[in-house]
Design a protein around this motif. Structure first.
Motif: not given
Lengths: 403, 332
Positions: A82-86, A278-281, A294-298
């Motif tokens: 999570w935080s790494q994604g941000h 996975g999730y996030d990364l 994995a579902p990813l955030w950008d």
């Protein structure tokens, strides 16, 4: 006595060296905080000079000056989730705007359950580091941030994953459920036992929503399959996450998905010769024998947009809730372990989901676990209904812990 | 074997897996506290041990060196603690807390150098094997003996060597503390360093030994996570269990054998909520069986033990009498 003095000296040196080493982490963490603080100070000096020279121009000078941005993280910037994604989103945004225009002041490991720690971090950022824009990247910061936003009307506040706003406080989140739904399709095709496991963190609507979207994706292609959910009751505890995953594997699940901050679930699946989402990364390199997608955030484009908005004076409250269309959310590239039919199904559906958003994911008719209709055919759950989701949909096995 | 008894066996196995580092950590802290030193830096030492074990495993692919590395890493932390509290007589509580902050930060920094690479398969395969696992081909389907052996096999005998190592170490420490002269000296220092000193025991040497043994065991506890449980490194890999250890030592009243059972109980409470609802769907709705309640029980039990030993008054031993006090030879 002499020996003791020498010993004390050695110990002191050792400790200093140790702190210097830990400081390496610190420097990664706060991006040479010392230099930035120094820069901030000279900046204040520069401001003072400007004021002295021409008071009327002071405001405009401040406005065109470098923007200082304060950021709160719940864990470390390298947590692998999570935080790494941000953090990566902020880094990209700065790169694109230019390091000469924005300066980040990042604080890691700010517990979002500790209002005092949150308040101290924010006040330091505003009063000592001159931040004009604050991003708080965890749900629990919300109330403290809202309260502080009234104390600093000139500062803009951005809160991730909450629902409160004020004159100068905005919230933002994204429709990760679109990618969760697609990853569910992958799991639905991949499973052979028709038992899929889901390692969930805390029983809050965000997690429940994600699990429901995943299950709806699974059942859209494989109505026989069920999704067993277990709550680890923690965002971040590798040992407990591993045991949660193993509990699901022992029950016969052959594909695991998760909503946690570490890749431990994926590791447990790989060790058992099973598969994982996975999730996030992306975890393609961490668990190559198990990883499906994995579902990813950008977050980068949103952060860039908001930083620019503050600098241009066009900042407004948007309550942004983007999805795949806005590039905020994506599904990681499907690996070779994903069946061809799943790849085809995802590819076919992706444009439609991107276009229709969560309205597609949570379209009626929807039934909860007990068979009660929660959304009639022809309608979709509203944003409020999604935000308050506190029930599992049909196909989920497991209960939401109650206190 | 039917599915319910298999589920119970797997539940016990999960409890054993998660409690093994607790046993090791509790043994270490028991020895340290028996020598009169309260070391609150267990979490920091476990992180140092874990990070070093992981790094050494990555570079050498050797099980022995990885374990040694983990022990030495944590012993470095405990040596700093020992020097500050024994030689310089610094406040033990503050020094221990500082060691936690220091160890967690340094451990994360060192662990991160591995970039999250997996522990080499030479090491994970070693820890993946159960040295005591029975081969039940042919016996499995016999009446009585088949299900019983399968149950024992699944619950107790399929674990990696760490689990049995922890139990053996507990027995060795029990013998050391209660059956040897050196153990008597260590306990004497923890109860009354002045009396021990007067009888000719080298107090400082005993204290250093106790603290360093505590460090080595905390290092093994930390090494368990990357080497045998998770197979890679992640930030804060111990998940705060160093703190549980501190409560656990009080709960088992500074006794190595009781530490095995106390740790197992704490470990079981940690994971039981994950499996109980599947095993007995009926109980899942009850508040006393909720996840929140299970997270609370270890601390409630520790408080009860504390209160109970307090009520028992002078007969109830409240731990080493000199625990937490610095020893000044000249002081009367």
């Amino acid at each position: 006595m002499k020996f003791r003095k020498i010993g004390a000296l050695v110990a002191a040196l050792g400790i200093v060296a140790g702190f210097a080493l830990t400081g390496c982490e610190g420097s990664v963490k706060s991006g040479d905080e010392d230099t930035t603080t120094a820069a901030a100070e000279t900046e204040i000096d520069a401001d003072a000079e400007t004021t002295a020279q021409d008071e009327a121009d002071a405001d405009t000078a401040a406005a065109t000056d470098k923007l200082n941005v304060g950021i709160l993280y719940i864990s470390t910037k390298t947590d692998g989730g999570w935080s790494q994604g941000h953090a990566e989103g902020f880094a990209k945004a700065v790169e694109s705007i230019g390091a000469d225009k924005v300066q980040l002041f990042e604080k890691e490991n700010v517990p979002d359950t500790d209002a005092q720690a949150t308040e101290n971090a924010v006040r330091t950022m505003i009063e000592e580091q001159n931040c004009g824009l604050i991003f708080a990247t965890s749900f629990g910061y919300m109330e403290t941030l809202e309260r502080l936003s009234h104390d600093y009307p000139d500062v803009k506040f951005e809160h991730c994953s909450g629902f409160m706003t004020s004159e100068n406080m905005d919230n933002y989140f994204g429709q990760i459920e679109q990618a969760r739904y697609l990853s569910g399709i992958v799991a639905g095709y991949k499973t052979e036992s028709n038992k899929i496991g889901y390692v969930a963190a805390q029983p809050i609507p965000e997690v429940i929503r994600g699990c429901n979207a995943f299950t709806l994706g699974v059942r859209s292609v494989n109505p026989e399959a069920t999704v067993s959910v277990k709550f680890s009751m923690t965002w971040f505890d590798p040992g407990k996450e591993t045991e949660t995953a193993k509990a699901l594997l022992d029950e016969g699940c052959d594909v695991l998905a998760m909503h946690q901050d570490t890749p431990s679930t994926l590791k447990a699946a790989e060790d058992a010769g099973k598969f994982a989402i996975g999730y996030d990364l992306s975890a393609a390199e961490v668990v190559p024998d198990a990883y499906l997608t994995a579902p990813l955030w950008d977050w980068s484009s949103y952060y860039e947009h908001k930083m620019n908005a503050v600098m241009n004076g066009t900042w407004t409250i948007e309550e942004s809730w983007g999805g795949m269309k806005e590039g905020l959310v994506a599904l990681d590239e499907l690996t070779d372990l994903v069946p061809e039919e799943a790849k085809a199904a995802v590819e076919e559906l992706e444009p439609q989901i991107a276009e229709e958003g969560n309205a597609f994911v949570f379209a009626g008719p929807l039934k909860d676990q007990d068979g009660n209709e929660v959304c009639p055919a022809g309608k979709s759950l509203s944003r409020e209904e999604q935000m308050e989701m506190n029930y599992f949909v049909e196909g989920v096995l497991g209960q939401i812990p109650s206190n | 074997m039917n599915s319910v008894s298999l589920s119970i066996a797997l539940l016990l196995a999960s409890g054993i897996r998660i409690s093994t580092p607790l046993i090791l950590g509790a043994l270490g802290e028991t020895v340290t506290e028996r020598a009169g030193h309260l070391n609150l830096g267990v979490e920091g030492m476990m992180m140092l041990g874990g990070a070093l074990a992981y790094t050494v495993a990555l570079h050498t692919e050797s099980v022995i060196l990885a374990l040694l590395g983990g022990m030495l890493g944590a012993m470095f932390g405990s040596l700093v603690y020992a020097f500050l509290t024994v030689a310089l007589r610094a406040n033990q509580t503050v020094t221990g807390l500082a060691l936690t902050t220091f160890g967690v930060g340094l451990g994360n920094t060192i662990g991160k150098l591995g970039n999250g690479a997996n522990v080499p398969s030479a090491v994970t395969q070693f820890f993946g094997k159960g040295p005591l696992t029975l081969n039940l081909d042919g016996i499995e389907n016999k009446p009585v003996i088949g299900p019983v052996l399968t149950f024992i096999n699944e619950a107790i005998l399929k674990h990696n060597i760490f689990v049995y190592l922890a139990i053996i170490l507990a027995i060795i420490l029990y013998i050391f503390l209660f059956k040897t002269r050196a153990g008597l000296h260590l306990r004497a220092v923890g109860e009354s360093p002045a009396a021990a000193d007067a009888s000719g025991i080298n107090v400082n040497r005993v204290k250093y030994t106790g603290i360093l043994i505590g460090g080595a065991l905390a290092g093994l506890a930390g090494a368990y996570y990357p080497l045998a449980h998770i197979g890679t490194w992640t930030d804060n890999i111990t998940g705060g269990r160093g703190w549980i250890v501190v409560a656990l030592v009080i709960f088992v009243r500074w006794h190595p054998i009781k530490a095995i059972f106390g740790s197992f109980l704490f470990g079981l409470l940690d994971i039981i909520g994950l499996r109980l609802p599947t095993l007995f769907p009926g109980v899942a709705g009850l508040a006393i069986f909720s996840e929140y309640a299970f997270n609370m029980y270890p601390y409630i039990m520790t408080i009860i033990v504390l209160i109970a030993s307090y009520i028992r008054g002078r007969k109830g031993w409240m731990g080493p009498a000199a625990l937490g006090h610095s020893y000044f030879r000249e002081e009367r």
